[in-house]
Design a protein around this motif. Structure first.
Motif, PDB file in Angstrom:
ATOM      1  N   GLY A 151       0.819  -1.204   0.000  1.00 29.27           N
ATOM      2  CA  GLY A 151       0.000   0.000   0.000  1.00 29.27           C
ATOM      3  C   GLY A 151       0.858   1.261   0.000  1.00 29.27           C
ATOM      4  O   GLY A 151       1.830   1.362   0.757  1.00 29.27           O
ATOM      5  N   GLY A 152       0.517   2.211  -0.852  1.00 31.09           N
ATOM      6  CA  GLY A 152       1.276   3.449  -0.961  1.00 31.09           C
ATOM      7  C   GLY A 152       2.325   3.439  -2.052  1.00 31.09           C
ATOM      8  O   GLY A 152       2.847   4.493  -2.424  1.00 31.09           O
ATOM      9  N   ALA A 153       2.638   2.251  -2.596  1.00 29.81           N
ATOM     10  CA  ALA A 153       3.664   2.168  -3.639  1.00 29.81           C
ATOM     11  C   ALA A 153       3.223   2.934  -4.878  1.00 29.81           C
ATOM     12  O   ALA A 153       2.064   2.885  -5.284  1.00 29.81           O
ATOM     13  CB  ALA A 153       3.934   0.708  -3.990  1.00 29.81           C
ATOM     14  N   TRP A 194      -5.692  -0.474  -6.907  1.00 28.59           N
ATOM     15  CA  TRP A 194      -4.884   0.639  -7.398  1.00 28.59           C
ATOM     16  C   TRP A 194      -5.769   1.825  -7.745  1.00 28.59           C
ATOM     17  O   TRP A 194      -6.950   1.655  -8.084  1.00 28.59           O
ATOM     18  CB  TRP A 194      -4.099   0.226  -8.645  1.00 28.59           C
ATOM     19  CG  TRP A 194      -3.071  -0.820  -8.394  1.00 28.59           C
ATOM     20  CD1 TRP A 194      -3.263  -2.155  -8.257  1.00 28.59           C
ATOM     21  CD2 TRP A 194      -1.657  -0.604  -8.222  1.00 28.59           C
ATOM     22  NE1 TRP A 194      -2.078  -2.803  -8.018  1.00 28.59           N
ATOM     23  CE2 TRP A 194      -1.074  -1.870  -8.002  1.00 28.59           C
ATOM     24  CE3 TRP A 194      -0.846   0.522  -8.253  1.00 28.59           C
ATOM     25  CZ2 TRP A 194       0.289  -2.033  -7.801  1.00 28.59           C
ATOM     26  CZ3 TRP A 194       0.515   0.369  -8.057  1.00 28.59           C
ATOM     27  CH2 TRP A 194       1.078  -0.899  -7.824  1.00 28.59           C
ATOM     28  N   ARG A 195      -5.184   2.998  -7.672  1.00 33.91           N
ATOM     29  CA  ARG A 195      -5.878   4.227  -8.095  1.00 33.91           C
ATOM     30  C   ARG A 195      -4.974   4.971  -9.092  1.00 33.91           C
ATOM     31  O   ARG A 195      -3.767   5.123  -8.868  1.00 33.91           O
ATOM     32  CB  ARG A 195      -6.165   5.140  -6.912  1.00 33.91           C
ATOM     33  CG  ARG A 195      -6.890   6.448  -7.307  1.00 33.91           C
ATOM     34  CD  ARG A 195      -6.990   7.403  -6.126  1.00 33.91           C
ATOM     35  NE  ARG A 195      -7.767   6.844  -5.053  1.00 33.91           N
ATOM     36  CZ  ARG A 195      -9.103   6.883  -4.987  1.00 33.91           C
ATOM     37  NH1 ARG A 195      -9.789   7.474  -5.955  1.00 33.91           N
ATOM     38  NH2 ARG A 195      -9.739   6.343  -3.966  1.00 33.91           N
ATOM     39  N   VAL A 253       0.265   5.686 -10.953  1.00 32.62           N
ATOM     40  CA  VAL A 253      -0.714   4.898 -10.209  1.00 32.62           C
ATOM     41  C   VAL A 253      -0.168   4.640  -8.811  1.00 32.62           C
ATOM     42  O   VAL A 253       1.044   4.598  -8.593  1.00 32.62           O
ATOM     43  CB  VAL A 253      -1.027   3.572 -10.920  1.00 32.62           C
ATOM     44  CG1 VAL A 253      -1.755   3.820 -12.232  1.00 32.62           C
ATOM     45  CG2 VAL A 253       0.241   2.760 -11.160  1.00 32.62           C
ATOM     46  N   GLN A 254      -1.085   4.465  -7.869  1.00 37.15           N
ATOM     47  CA  GLN A 254      -0.697   4.213  -6.479  1.00 37.15           C
ATOM     48  C   GLN A 254      -1.418   2.979  -5.972  1.00 37.15           C
ATOM     49  O   GLN A 254      -2.630   2.827  -6.172  1.00 37.15           O
ATOM     50  CB  GLN A 254      -1.036   5.401  -5.587  1.00 37.15           C
ATOM     51  CG  GLN A 254      -0.609   5.212  -4.129  1.00 37.15           C
ATOM     52  CD  GLN A 254      -0.940   6.424  -3.279  1.00 37.15           C
ATOM     53  OE1 GLN A 254      -2.040   6.973  -3.384  1.00 37.15           O
ATOM     54  NE2 GLN A 254       0.001   6.860  -2.457  1.00 37.15           N
ATOM     55  N   SER A 255      -0.657   2.107  -5.328  1.00 34.51           N
ATOM     56  CA  SER A 255      -1.254   0.917  -4.744  1.00 34.51           C
ATOM     57  C   SER A 255      -2.029   1.295  -3.478  1.00 34.51           C
ATOM     58  O   SER A 255      -1.541   2.067  -2.641  1.00 34.51           O
ATOM     59  CB  SER A 255      -0.173  -0.112  -4.405  1.00 34.51           C
ATOM     60  OG  SER A 255      -0.721  -1.178  -3.643  1.00 34.51           O
ATOM     61  N   LEU A 256      -3.223   0.738  -3.356  1.00 34.67           N
ATOM     62  CA  LEU A 256      -4.024   0.910  -2.143  1.00 34.67           C
ATOM     63  C   LEU A 256      -3.922  -0.315  -1.258  1.00 34.67           C
ATOM     64  O   LEU A 256      -4.611  -0.402  -0.235  1.00 34.67           O
ATOM     65  CB  LEU A 256      -5.490   1.165  -2.518  1.00 34.67           C
ATOM     66  CG  LEU A 256      -5.738   2.341  -3.465  1.00 34.67           C
ATOM     67  CD1 LEU A 256      -7.225   2.459  -3.777  1.00 34.67           C
ATOM     68  CD2 LEU A 256      -5.213   3.642  -2.868  1.00 34.67           C
ATOM     69  N   GLY A 257      -3.065  -1.259  -1.662  1.00 35.56           N
ATOM     70  CA  GLY A 257      -2.937  -2.505  -0.922  1.00 35.56           C
ATOM     71  C   GLY A 257      -3.997  -3.501  -1.359  1.00 35.56           C
ATOM     72  O   GLY A 257      -5.003  -3.158  -2.004  1.00 35.56           O
TER      73      GLY A 257
END
Length: 471
Positions: free
Chosen positions: A177-179, A224-225, A216-220
């Motif tokens: 998450g957060g990546a 992804w968003r 893009v950002q991982s939400l865990g």
């Protein structure tokens, strides 16, 4: 009195039997000191040997920072404690010695594989000695990842990833998450929106083009968003713009655009007020005019034909094009040469006779045909006439030759023959485009020059005039 030193570091006397709890450490040939005897009498080690051992242990412990006064001489595990203290100090010295890059030889072997004095990226370092180099190293380019339904960005070898292929993507796989991953697309493909696992702006799919970029950002948990998407041609990501909406928006902030849901118009704030942008009516073409039927409603007036004038309709509710408001479209006259009279009024018994119309004075739009005293308008309209008479009563009507019927009778005039006086008959009527018409007159007497007395002044005598306005 202090307890005896079981090891001999602090006390030179040893006991005959093993101390309590140390029986398992007994070895034949290595006896424990007997009460009251010296080392030389009770062990294979001489007193000097034993004292040298003791002295060396003391030096090592003191050099390692161990406070001897903290040790318990009665501790049955004193030797173990001494060794643990010594080894601990020795390992600390190995790992933190200034001679091995500032973090010890063992750590150097693990964290500085290329022997440059810098912690490798693989072990939590940046592999760099400056801020900009550290940032560059941490922004490494990944090996390419081929597109697939699940394009696993967790397999990336750097945060900058080029996505190859044209397969649609519905998942970016798993990453902490957060990546963050910065993507470049090498070809056209579809990013498929999912409200949980692949959240795209506007909730709509995005079709990429070669050169488009995204973050893009991982939400865990495999979700992804999409944070940013930039098209290589600079176009907007989505063609849909959602405006603020209400039944009667009144924005005042400069440039605040809102949608009026009651009237389906745009309202834009203009500092202290509003500007309205109204939709064009259906069917609008070049030349049409717009008019307001309400505060926020536009309607169209179809463009008028040539020569028509703009006027209000009969109900005074809307503008329209029509004729009759300006100069006549056509003017016809009965003209004679100077000094020639209008002619004898005949038959003079009240029967209708054809009146002459022989000259077209005005017809800029070619709307009127004239031949043998008969005129034919090209379009529906209105005509008005004036016919002079001398020394007789006269009346004039409009006759529809095509329909074979009278259209309208005008206002007659009465002239006398004793003494002789002049008069004029006038009238007006609607005409139909394409129909042939003529003016007819009647009198109650036959009179020479009854249709007009010549003045004999100027070049032309005028005895009748008909004006036409087309719709």
């Amino acid at each position: 009195m202090a307890a005896p030193d079981l090891f001999g570091i602090l006390d030179v006397v040893k006991k005959l039997t093993p101390p309590a709890g140390m029986g398992t450490a007994h070895v034949d040939g290595f006896s424990w000191a007997r009460n009251g005897l010296s080392y030389g009498d009770s062990t294979k080690l001489t007193a000097d040997d034993w004292n040298r051992i003791i002295a060396n242990l003391r030096v090592v412990l003191i050099a390692s920072g161990v406070n001897l006064s903290t040790l318990d001489p009665a501790d049955p595990a004193l030797l173990q404690t001494v060794l643990e203290l010594y080894l601990g100090a020795a390992v600390t010295d190995i790992l933190s010695g200034v001679d091995v890059g500032g973090y010890g030889m063992m750590a150097k072997a693990i964290y500085d594989a290329n022997n440059d004095g810098l912690i490798d990226i693989d072990h939590g370092g940046t592999g760099a000695s400056s801020l900009i180099d550290a940032a560059d190293n941490l922004s490494a380019m990944s090996t390419d990842i081929a597109s697939a339904a699940t394009t696993d960005l967790g397999d990336a070898t750097g945060i900058n990833v080029r996505i190859t292929g044209t397969d649609a993507i519905s998942s970016f796989g798993s990453a902490p998450g957060g990546a963050i991953r910065r993507l470049t697309f090498a070809a056209a493909l579809t990013l498929t929106h999912n409200a949980t696992s692949l959240i795209l702006p506007g909730g709509s799919n995005i079709v990429t083009a070669a050169g488009d970029t995204a973050s893009v950002q991982s939400l865990g948990s495999g979700n992804w968003r999409l944070l940013r998407f930039t098209r290589v041609d600079g176009a907007s990501v989505s063609s849909t713009i959602i405006l603020k909406q209400s039944a009667n928006p009144l924005p005042t902030a400069e440039g605040d655009v809102q949608w009026d849901t009651d009237d389906n118009v745009l309202v834009v704030g203009d500092s202290a007020g509003q500007k309205l942008f109204l939709p064009a009516p259906a069917g609008l073409v070049a030349g049409d005019l717009l008019y307001a039927t309400g505060p926020k409603v536009l309607a169209r007036v179809p463009k008028g034909a040539a020569r028509r004038t703009l006027r209000m309709n009969a109900a005074a509710t809307a503008p329209e094009y029509g004729g009759g408001n300006g100069l006549p479209d056509a003017v016809l006259e009965d003209q004679k040469a100077s000094g020639v009279g209008g002619g004898t009024s005949a038959p003079g018994n009240g029967a209708w006779a054809i009146h002459a119309l022989n000259t077209k004075v005005r017809d800029p739009y070619n709307l009127m045909a004239l031949a043998s005293n008969i005129f034919t308008p090209a379009a529906d309209g209105w005509v008005e006439w004036q016919v002079s008479a001398y020394a007789i009563p006269i009346n004039v009507r409009l006759y529809d030759v095509t329909a074979g019927a009278e259209v309208a009778t005008g206002i007659g005039g009465v002239g006398n023959n004793s003494p002789n006086t002049g008069t004029m008959a006038v009238g007006g009527a609607l005409v139909i485009g394409g129909h042939a018409y003529r003016l007819e007159y009647r009198t109650t007497a036959t009179q020479a020059d009854g249709l007009g007395l010549a003045f004999g002044v100027g070049s032309i005598e005028h005895y009748a005039r008909l004006k036409y306005w087309g719709d």
